[in-house]
Design a protein around this motif. Sequence first.
Motif, short mmCIF file in Angstrom:
data_model
loop_
_atom_site.label_atom_id
_atom_site.label_comp_id
_atom_site.label_asym_id
_atom_site.label_seq_id
_atom_site.Cartn_x
_atom_site.Cartn_y
_atom_site.Cartn_z
N CYS A 231 -17.84 44.86 28.23
CA CYS A 231 -17.77 43.41 27.98
C CYS A 231 -18.06 42.62 29.25
O CYS A 231 -18.78 41.60 29.22
CB CYS A 231 -16.39 43.04 27.45
N ALA A 232 -17.53 43.09 30.38
CA ALA A 232 -17.76 42.39 31.65
C ALA A 232 -19.24 42.42 32.02
O ALA A 232 -19.81 41.42 32.49
CB ALA A 232 -16.92 43.02 32.76
N VAL A 233 -19.90 43.57 31.82
CA VAL A 233 -21.32 43.69 32.14
C VAL A 233 -22.15 42.77 31.25
O VAL A 233 -23.09 42.10 31.71
CB VAL A 233 -21.78 45.16 32.00
N ILE A 234 -21.83 42.70 29.97
CA ILE A 234 -22.57 41.84 29.05
C ILE A 234 -22.43 40.37 29.43
O ILE A 234 -23.41 39.61 29.47
CB ILE A 234 -22.09 42.07 27.60
N LEU A 235 -21.22 39.95 29.77
CA LEU A 235 -20.99 38.56 30.15
C LEU A 235 -21.71 38.22 31.45
O LEU A 235 -22.32 37.16 31.57
CB LEU A 235 -19.48 38.30 30.28
N PHE A 236 -21.64 39.12 32.42
CA PHE A 236 -22.30 38.89 33.70
C PHE A 236 -23.82 38.85 33.52
O PHE A 236 -24.51 38.00 34.11
CB PHE A 236 -21.92 39.97 34.70
N ALA A 237 -24.36 39.76 32.72
CA ALA A 237 -25.81 39.81 32.50
C ALA A 237 -26.30 38.56 31.78
O ALA A 237 -27.37 38.03 32.08
CB ALA A 237 -26.17 41.06 31.69
N THR A 238 -25.50 38.06 30.84
CA THR A 238 -25.89 36.83 30.12
C THR A 238 -25.97 35.65 31.07
O THR A 238 -26.94 34.87 31.04
CB THR A 238 -24.87 36.54 29.01
N ALA A 239 -24.97 35.51 31.93
CA ALA A 239 -24.98 34.41 32.90
C ALA A 239 -26.15 34.55 33.87
O ALA A 239 -26.78 33.55 34.25
CB ALA A 239 -23.66 34.37 33.66
N TYR A 240 -26.47 35.78 34.26
CA TYR A 240 -27.56 36.00 35.21
C TYR A 240 -28.91 35.66 34.59
O TYR A 240 -29.78 35.06 35.24
CB TYR A 240 -27.54 37.45 35.67
N VAL A 241 -29.11 36.04 33.32
CA VAL A 241 -30.38 35.75 32.64
C VAL A 241 -30.59 34.24 32.51
O VAL A 241 -31.69 33.73 32.74
CB VAL A 241 -30.41 36.43 31.26
N ILE A 242 -29.54 33.52 32.16
CA ILE A 242 -29.66 32.07 32.03
C ILE A 242 -29.91 31.43 33.38
O ILE A 242 -30.70 30.47 33.51
CB ILE A 242 -28.38 31.49 31.38
N LYS A 243 -29.28 31.96 34.43
CA LYS A 243 -29.43 31.38 35.77
C LYS A 243 -30.84 31.56 36.31
O LYS A 243 -31.37 30.69 37.01
CB LYS A 243 -28.42 32.02 36.72
N THR A 244 -31.47 32.69 36.01
CA THR A 244 -32.80 32.96 36.56
C THR A 244 -33.89 32.15 35.88
O THR A 244 -34.98 32.00 36.44
CB THR A 244 -33.15 34.46 36.41
#
Length: 310
Positions: free
Chosen positions: A290-303
């Motif tokens: 769950c932590a990896v999914i949340l972090f990856a989602t924020a990173y994709v939106i940020k980039t």
Amino acid sequence: MINILNVILFIVLEAMLLVLFGISPKSLYGSALKARIRSPEKNYRQVRRAMLVPRKLNFLQKHREEAIEVLKQGSSRLDYDTYIRLVVVCSAVGFGIGLAFNNILMSLILAGGLAYAPVQYLKFRQIGNVVALNDQLESALNIISNSYIQGDDIIQAVRENIGRVEGPLQVVLKDFLVDTQFIDANLKKAILRMKVKINNRYFRQWCDHLIMCQKDRELKSTLLPIMEEMSDTKKMQAELDTMMYRIYKDFASVVGVVAASIPMMRMINKEWYDFLVSTFPGKLIMAITCAVILFATAYVIKTNKPVSIS
């Protein structure tokens, strides 16, 4: 076990209330008493120090400032109080999902991660709004520039073509006409006020060249290269949007497969499902996932950032 869950739930709800009212945890423990004991000279020195050296924001304050900035820049009708209520609801939903799997660590991760979901959604919408505004700028400024080059009057060029402009740019141009007609006849100041209203480097360059044209009319031809750069950037943005769409599609597919694997595992292999839900290593795996999914989602939106924003 029930008592532990109650304690953790109380701590989470207390943290939500702190975020809701914008209260720093430090202000609850001893800061008020210390402030009373300090002498007026020390308080005066602290005020001067705060004016000279900006105070570092803590985690909650940074999140609050970020949310307020996104709400101001975006086209959302949400105010900050409504946004905070939405954050609390999302956090409570995340906490409840973790409790449904009897996983306290997963509850805490989802509660904290889903608290960022509203601001991430607003950022995602803001990207779309900026791209749409850039498309309007490219066509609108091209029309106004050609009209200005022919007629040699920027106010008349804006007035003749403002009906062909839509969205936020039309509001900015209307304000420009009001400034020049009723507030201040100084054309340079009106252009400078218009310049800061749109966060687009090509629009700022266009305004700078427009100011130079008021001093030397022969510089009007310098507006055309800016239009060509905007056209090239528009093509680059279209290619970037296509690439990001593929990334979003692949990312959503992977997340969907990972999320759907848990209920599917219950039907396919009950022992594996019991291992994930009942044992500590399994609960830890679910929490980390769950932590990896949340972090990856924020990173994709940020980039994903529009090309034309400097």
